[in-house]
Design a protein around this motif. Structure first.
Motif, PDB file in Angstrom:
ATOM      1  N   PRO A  83      -2.859 -52.014 -21.194  1.00  0.00           N
ATOM      2  CA  PRO A  83      -2.844 -50.761 -21.687  1.00  0.00           C
ATOM      3  C   PRO A  83      -2.242 -49.517 -20.504  1.00  0.00           C
ATOM      4  CG  PRO A  83      -4.763 -51.351 -22.160  1.00  0.00           C
ATOM      5  CD  PRO A  83      -4.278 -52.387 -21.117  1.00  0.00           C
ATOM      6  N   LEU A  84      -1.459 -48.674 -21.146  1.00  0.00           N
ATOM      7  CA  LEU A  84      -0.585 -47.848 -20.027  1.00  0.00           C
ATOM      8  C   LEU A  84      -1.390 -47.079 -19.138  1.00  0.00           C
ATOM      9  CD1 LEU A  84       2.352 -46.397 -19.329  1.00  0.00           C
ATOM     10  CD2 LEU A  84       1.562 -44.545 -21.197  1.00  0.00           C
ATOM     11  N   GLY A  85      -2.642 -46.641 -19.431  1.00  0.00           N
ATOM     12  CA  GLY A  85      -3.723 -45.844 -18.405  1.00  0.00           C
ATOM     13  C   GLY A  85      -3.872 -46.729 -17.434  1.00  0.00           C
ATOM     14  N   PRO A  86      -4.568 -47.845 -17.863  1.00  0.00           N
ATOM     15  CA  PRO A  86      -4.838 -48.578 -16.747  1.00  0.00           C
ATOM     16  C   PRO A  86      -3.858 -49.140 -15.697  1.00  0.00           C
ATOM     17  CG  PRO A  86      -6.280 -49.416 -18.592  1.00  0.00           C
ATOM     18  CD  PRO A  86      -4.956 -48.195 -18.927  1.00  0.00           C
ATOM     19  N   ARG A  87      -2.682 -49.778 -16.570  1.00  0.00           N
ATOM     20  CA  ARG A  87      -1.614 -50.074 -15.844  1.00  0.00           C
ATOM     21  C   ARG A  87      -1.071 -49.321 -14.731  1.00  0.00           C
ATOM     22  NH1 ARG A  87       1.993 -51.830 -19.858  1.00  0.00           N
ATOM     23  NH2 ARG A  87       2.868 -49.675 -20.074  1.00  0.00           N
ATOM     24  N   THR A  88      -1.024 -47.996 -15.144  1.00  0.00           N
ATOM     25  CA  THR A  88      -0.374 -46.899 -14.398  1.00  0.00           C
ATOM     26  C   THR A  88      -1.342 -46.614 -13.072  1.00  0.00           C
ATOM     27  OG1 THR A  88       0.470 -45.720 -16.148  1.00  0.00           O
ATOM     28  CG2 THR A  88       0.189 -44.382 -13.937  1.00  0.00           C
ATOM     29  N   ARG A  89      -2.780 -46.502 -13.270  1.00  0.00           N
ATOM     30  CA  ARG A  89      -3.786 -46.508 -12.213  1.00  0.00           C
ATOM     31  C   ARG A  89      -3.714 -47.520 -11.353  1.00  0.00           C
ATOM     32  NH1 ARG A  89      -7.166 -45.224 -16.757  1.00  0.00           N
ATOM     33  NH2 ARG A  89      -8.225 -47.144 -16.462  1.00  0.00           N
ATOM     34  N   PHE A  90      -3.516 -48.819 -11.963  1.00  0.00           N
ATOM     35  CA  PHE A  90      -3.493 -50.011 -11.155  1.00  0.00           C
ATOM     36  C   PHE A  90      -2.266 -49.938 -10.042  1.00  0.00           C
ATOM     37  CE2 PHE A  90      -2.440 -54.636 -10.197  1.00  0.00           C
ATOM     38  CZ  PHE A  90      -3.746 -54.755  -9.498  1.00  0.00           C
ATOM     39  N   ILE A  91      -0.794 -49.598 -10.648  1.00  0.00           N
ATOM     40  CA  ILE A  91       0.117 -49.514 -10.021  1.00  0.00           C
ATOM     41  C   ILE A  91      -0.047 -48.618  -8.902  1.00  0.00           C
ATOM     42  CG2 ILE A  91       2.713 -48.953  -9.850  1.00  0.00           C
ATOM     43  CD1 ILE A  91       2.885 -50.337 -12.583  1.00  0.00           C
ATOM     44  N   LYS A  92      -0.187 -47.489  -8.936  1.00  0.00           N
ATOM     45  CA  LYS A  92      -0.996 -46.307  -7.907  1.00  0.00           C
ATOM     46  C   LYS A  92      -1.778 -47.117  -7.018  1.00  0.00           C
ATOM     47  CE  LYS A  92      -2.284 -41.608  -6.963  1.00  0.00           C
ATOM     48  NZ  LYS A  92      -2.895 -42.244  -5.586  1.00  0.00           N
ATOM     49  N   ALA A  93      -2.773 -47.518  -7.319  1.00  0.00           N
ATOM     50  CA  ALA A  93      -3.967 -48.093  -6.165  1.00  0.00           C
ATOM     51  C   ALA A  93      -2.920 -49.285  -5.410  1.00  0.00           C
ATOM     52  CB  ALA A  93      -4.743 -48.806  -7.194  1.00  0.00           C
ATOM     53  N   LEU A  94      -2.221 -50.019  -5.841  1.00  0.00           N
ATOM     54  CA  LEU A  94      -1.418 -51.158  -5.365  1.00  0.00           C
ATOM     55  C   LEU A  94      -0.611 -50.257  -4.416  1.00  0.00           C
ATOM     56  CD1 LEU A  94      -0.177 -53.729  -7.920  1.00  0.00           C
ATOM     57  CD2 LEU A  94      -1.693 -53.982  -6.005  1.00  0.00           C
ATOM     58  N   ASN A  95       0.212 -49.158  -4.560  1.00  0.00           N
ATOM     59  CA  ASN A  95       0.946 -48.294  -3.688  1.00  0.00           C
ATOM     60  C   ASN A  95      -0.027 -48.005  -2.509  1.00  0.00           C
ATOM     61  OD1 ASN A  95       3.419 -49.231  -5.043  1.00  0.00           O
ATOM     62  ND2 ASN A  95       3.198 -47.151  -6.270  1.00  0.00           N
ATOM     63  N   ASP A  96      -1.096 -47.186  -3.036  1.00  0.00           N
ATOM     64  CA  ASP A  96      -2.198 -46.728  -2.192  1.00  0.00           C
ATOM     65  C   ASP A  96      -2.663 -47.847  -0.973  1.00  0.00           C
ATOM     66  OD1 ASP A  96      -1.658 -44.358  -3.282  1.00  0.00           O
ATOM     67  OD2 ASP A  96      -3.622 -44.166  -4.238  1.00  0.00           O
ATOM     68  N   ARG A  97      -2.645 -48.973  -1.441  1.00  0.00           N
ATOM     69  CA  ARG A  97      -3.277 -50.003  -0.689  1.00  0.00           C
ATOM     70  C   ARG A  97      -2.256 -50.461   0.300  1.00  0.00           C
ATOM     71  NH1 ARG A  97      -6.153 -55.085  -1.839  1.00  0.00           N
ATOM     72  NH2 ARG A  97      -5.113 -57.019  -0.697  1.00  0.00           N
ATOM     73  N   ARG A  98      -1.135 -50.538  -0.091  1.00  0.00           N
ATOM     74  CA  ARG A  98       0.252 -50.675   0.753  1.00  0.00           C
ATOM     75  C   ARG A  98       0.456 -49.498   1.819  1.00  0.00           C
ATOM     76  NH1 ARG A  98       2.891 -52.262  -4.050  1.00  0.00           N
ATOM     77  NH2 ARG A  98       2.897 -54.568  -4.146  1.00  0.00           N
ATOM     78  N   VAL A  99       0.163 -48.286   1.725  1.00  0.00           N
ATOM     79  CA  VAL A  99       0.327 -47.223   2.395  1.00  0.00           C
ATOM     80  C   VAL A  99      -0.859 -47.328   3.770  1.00  0.00           C
ATOM     81  CG1 VAL A  99       0.119 -44.696   2.791  1.00  0.00           C
ATOM     82  CG2 VAL A  99       1.537 -45.718   1.169  1.00  0.00           C
ATOM     83  N   GLU A 100      -2.250 -47.668   3.012  1.00  0.00           N
ATOM     84  CA  GLU A 100      -3.222 -47.856   3.978  1.00  0.00           C
ATOM     85  C   GLU A 100      -3.064 -49.057   4.914  1.00  0.00           C
ATOM     86  OE1 GLU A 100      -6.022 -46.126   4.620  1.00  0.00           O
ATOM     87  OE2 GLU A 100      -4.918 -44.375   3.580  1.00  0.00           O
ATOM     88  N   LYS A 101      -2.405 -50.077   4.595  1.00  0.00           N
ATOM     89  CA  LYS A 101      -2.123 -51.231   5.434  1.00  0.00           C
ATOM     90  C   LYS A 101      -1.220 -50.717   6.224  1.00  0.00           C
ATOM     91  CE  LYS A 101      -3.943 -55.033   2.636  1.00  0.00           C
ATOM     92  NZ  LYS A 101      -3.848 -56.410   2.841  1.00  0.00           N
ATOM     93  N   LEU A 102       0.170 -50.074   6.129  1.00  0.00           N
ATOM     94  CA  LEU A 102       0.823 -49.665   6.814  1.00  0.00           C
ATOM     95  C   LEU A 102       0.195 -48.865   8.086  1.00  0.00           C
ATOM     96  CD1 LEU A 102       4.125 -48.946   4.858  1.00  0.00           C
ATOM     97  CD2 LEU A 102       3.901 -50.786   6.621  1.00  0.00           C
ATOM     98  N   ARG A 103      -0.443 -47.722   7.578  1.00  0.00           N
ATOM     99  CA  ARG A 103      -1.044 -46.795   8.496  1.00  0.00           C
ATOM    100  C   ARG A 103      -2.099 -47.777   9.710  1.00  0.00           C
ATOM    101  NH1 ARG A 103      -2.897 -42.478   4.067  1.00  0.00           N
ATOM    102  NH2 ARG A 103      -0.888 -41.386   4.254  1.00  0.00           N
ATOM    103  N   ALA A 104      -3.015 -48.706   8.946  1.00  0.00           N
ATOM    104  CA  ALA A 104      -3.633 -49.564   9.973  1.00  0.00           C
ATOM    105  C   ALA A 104      -2.790 -50.409  11.085  1.00  0.00           C
ATOM    106  CB  ALA A 104      -4.632 -50.326   9.030  1.00  0.00           C
ATOM    107  N   SER A 105      -1.750 -50.852  10.255  1.00  0.00           N
ATOM    108  CA  SER A 105      -0.951 -51.484  11.298  1.00  0.00           C
ATOM    109  C   SER A 105      -0.367 -50.928  12.287  1.00  0.00           C
ATOM    110  CB  SER A 105       0.116 -52.437  10.561  1.00  0.00           C
ATOM    111  OG  SER A 105       0.976 -51.487  10.188  1.00  0.00           O
ATOM    112  N   HIS A 106       0.098 -49.384  12.284  1.00  0.00           N
ATOM    113  CA  HIS A 106       0.696 -48.582  13.080  1.00  0.00           C
ATOM    114  C   HIS A 106      -0.356 -48.215  13.824  1.00  0.00           C
ATOM    115  CE1 HIS A 106       4.730 -48.592  11.343  1.00  0.00           C
ATOM    116  NE2 HIS A 106       4.312 -48.163  10.227  1.00  0.00           N
ATOM    117  N   ALA A 107      -1.586 -47.781  13.538  1.00  0.00           N
ATOM    118  CA  ALA A 107      -2.435 -47.424  14.301  1.00  0.00           C
ATOM    119  C   ALA A 107      -2.816 -48.431  15.375  1.00  0.00           C
ATOM    120  CB  ALA A 107      -4.031 -47.259  13.571  1.00  0.00           C
TER     121      ALA A 107
END
Length: 64
Positions: free
Chosen positions: A38-62
């Protein structure tokens, strides 16, 4: 991740597609759309995937 997003009841959809923690790192919005969530969960999941990528990038730069 699914529990945090209030999507634990959709775990079977992820299991049937053999999506594991490693797969999450490679998923794109098109992949998520193919799960026919459904749209709501799908949107939340896509945002969570993007947030996960950002966190991994930050961790690798740190670590550098």
């Amino acid at each position: 991740m699914l529990a945090r997003l209030r999507m634990s009841h959709m775990l079977d959809a992820f299991r049937s597609e053999e999506i594991d923690d490693t797969t999450l790192d490679f998923m794109r919005a098109d992949d998520v759309n193919s799960l026919t969530l459904p749209l709501g969960p799908r949107t939340r999941f896509i945002k969570a995937l993007n947030d996960r990528r950002v966190e991994k990038l930050r961790a690798s730069h740190a670590a550098e």
